[in-house]
Design a protein around this motif. Structure first.
Motif, PDB file in Angstrom:
ATOM      1  N   SER A 276      13.677 -10.118  42.550  1.00  0.00           N
ATOM      2  CA  SER A 276      13.467 -11.399  41.888  1.00  0.00           C
ATOM      3  C   SER A 276      12.096 -11.947  42.280  1.00  0.00           C
ATOM      4  CB  SER A 276      14.576 -12.392  42.270  1.00  0.00           C
ATOM      5  OG  SER A 276      14.634 -12.565  43.675  1.00  0.00           O
ATOM      6  N   ALA A 277      11.721 -13.054  41.675  1.00  0.00           N
ATOM      7  CA  ALA A 277      10.418 -13.660  41.938  1.00  0.00           C
ATOM      8  C   ALA A 277      10.582 -14.923  42.775  1.00  0.00           C
ATOM      9  CB  ALA A 277       9.725 -14.006  40.622  1.00  0.00           C
TER      10      ALA A 277
ATOM     11  N   ARG B  29      -0.712 -20.332  49.747  1.00  0.00           N
ATOM     12  CA  ARG B  29       0.661 -20.826  49.672  1.00  0.00           C
ATOM     13  C   ARG B  29       1.027 -21.062  48.213  1.00  0.00           C
ATOM     14  NH1 ARG B  29       2.923 -26.567  52.180  1.00  0.00           N
ATOM     15  NH2 ARG B  29       5.062 -26.357  51.415  1.00  0.00           N
ATOM     16  N   GLY B  30       2.217 -20.624  47.825  1.00  0.00           N
ATOM     17  CA  GLY B  30       2.649 -20.768  46.444  1.00  0.00           C
ATOM     18  C   GLY B  30       2.253 -19.601  45.557  1.00  0.00           C
ATOM     19  N   SER B  31       1.613 -18.584  46.123  1.00  0.00           N
ATOM     20  CA  SER B  31       1.260 -17.394  45.340  1.00  0.00           C
ATOM     21  C   SER B  31       2.517 -16.658  44.900  1.00  0.00           C
ATOM     22  CB  SER B  31       0.379 -16.456  46.172  1.00  0.00           C
ATOM     23  OG  SER B  31      -0.856 -17.042  46.481  1.00  0.00           O
ATOM     24  N   ALA B  32       2.398 -15.882  43.824  1.00  0.00           N
ATOM     25  CA  ALA B  32       3.539 -15.132  43.296  1.00  0.00           C
ATOM     26  C   ALA B  32       3.960 -14.038  44.274  1.00  0.00           C
ATOM     27  CB  ALA B  32       3.179 -14.515  41.949  1.00  0.00           C
ATOM     28  N   ILE B  33       5.238 -14.022  44.564  1.00  0.00           N
ATOM     29  CA  ILE B  33       5.816 -13.036  45.477  1.00  0.00           C
ATOM     30  C   ILE B  33       6.948 -12.301  44.772  1.00  0.00           C
ATOM     31  CG2 ILE B  33       7.194 -12.762  47.586  1.00  0.00           C
ATOM     32  CD1 ILE B  33       4.313 -13.312  48.221  1.00  0.00           C
ATOM     33  N   LEU B  34       7.013 -11.001  44.968  1.00  0.00           N
ATOM     34  CA  LEU B  34       8.118 -10.205  44.461  1.00  0.00           C
ATOM     35  C   LEU B  34       9.091 -10.005  45.617  1.00  0.00           C
ATOM     36  CD1 LEU B  34       9.083  -8.686  41.924  1.00  0.00           C
ATOM     37  CD2 LEU B  34       7.984  -6.636  42.848  1.00  0.00           C
ATOM     38  N   ARG B  35      10.259 -10.600  45.506  1.00  0.00           N
ATOM     39  CA  ARG B  35      11.247 -10.542  46.590  1.00  0.00           C
ATOM     40  C   ARG B  35      12.255  -9.429  46.321  1.00  0.00           C
ATOM     41  NH1 ARG B  35      14.763 -15.765  47.117  1.00  0.00           N
ATOM     42  NH2 ARG B  35      15.344 -15.065  45.033  1.00  0.00           N
ATOM     43  N   VAL B  36      12.452  -8.579  47.321  1.00  0.00           N
ATOM     44  CA  VAL B  36      13.411  -7.484  47.199  1.00  0.00           C
ATOM     45  C   VAL B  36      14.404  -7.583  48.354  1.00  0.00           C
ATOM     46  CG1 VAL B  36      13.757  -4.991  47.127  1.00  0.00           C
ATOM     47  CG2 VAL B  36      11.711  -5.988  46.106  1.00  0.00           C
TER      48      VAL B  36
END
Length: 234
Positions: free
Chosen positions: A181-182, A197-204
């Protein structure tokens, strides 16, 4: 005897409250300030508990609006277990890691659930920043049943857990279940990954299994969106 960290105790209580229906999906939970007062802890400790629930996908932060109970997201299953070290090497880059924390502790209820272990068990919980050619790719929090790694030195386990399990412990790795998810980078993670801070992260979030289907790892990884991508074969 290993004590349960205070933030894990708060994590457990908040998770039980959410699962018990105290707050519904999409509902805002109390502010960190109010919760810190309720639990008689510092805001830093409370924030650590909240962040753990965010990383697990149970809560979600909305910029300027607070923290909410997360809705169920569309899931994409990816089969197979791949070592980060092998993955980066295959790209022609040099893998490396920086260990942020490495300690033996009592598991949270989330870790018990995903690893199928009792609350009386011990786990190794380690946080690492993983690099490719000295560029930070992801921040990772991995939890492993301590009995699997107790006989191996920290330097080996923190460098490549999978290589230790396969080549030293003689275990055969199987598949994995991943939830992708993002999210937005928190201040601390942004610092680790050298992004704003607040940059797009790909969460696994991943549970990895041995060949006999025994779970051996519960890992929450945050990838820099512009430095990593997943490809799926159908």
């Amino acid at each position: 005897m290993v004590d349960v960290p205070v933030y894990i105790k708060i994590h457990n209580e908040l998770r039980r409250d959410i699962e018990g229906g105290k707050w519904r999906v999409g509902e805002r939970i109390p502010s960190e300030r109010d919760l810190a007062v309720d639990f008689h802890v510092s805001r830093m400790t409370l924030r650590q508990a909240i962040q753990t629930l965010v990383e697990e996908g149970i809560l979600e932060r909305r910029v300027g609006a607070g923290t909410y109970v997360a809705s169920q997201k569309v899931q994409e299953k990816v089969s197979g277990v791949t070592s980060f070290t092998d993955l980066i090497t295959a790209e022609g880059k040099t893998p490396s890691s920086k260990t942020i924390s490495y300690h033996v502790a009592k598991p949270s209820i989330s870790e018990c659930k995903h690893l199928n272990i009792p609350e009386t068990a011990q786990v190794l919980r380690m946080e690492r920043v993983r690099y490719g050619d000295d560029v930070p790719i992801c921040f990772e929090t991995a939890t492993v049943p301590y009995e699997l790694v107790r006989d191996f030195p920290k330097r080996d386990v923190s460098k490549s857990l999978y290589h230790v399990l396969e080549n030293k412990a003689g275990l055969t790795l199987g598949g994995a279940h991943q939830t992708i998810s993002a999210m937005l980078a928190s201040e601390q993670v942004a610092e680790y990954l050298q992004v704003k801070r607040g940059s797009a992260i790909l969460r696994v979030r991943q549970v990895s299994y041995l060949q006999d289907h025994t779970p051996f790892e519960y890992v929450r990884t945050q990838y820099v969106g512009e430095r990593f991508e997943f490809t799926l074969d159908r």
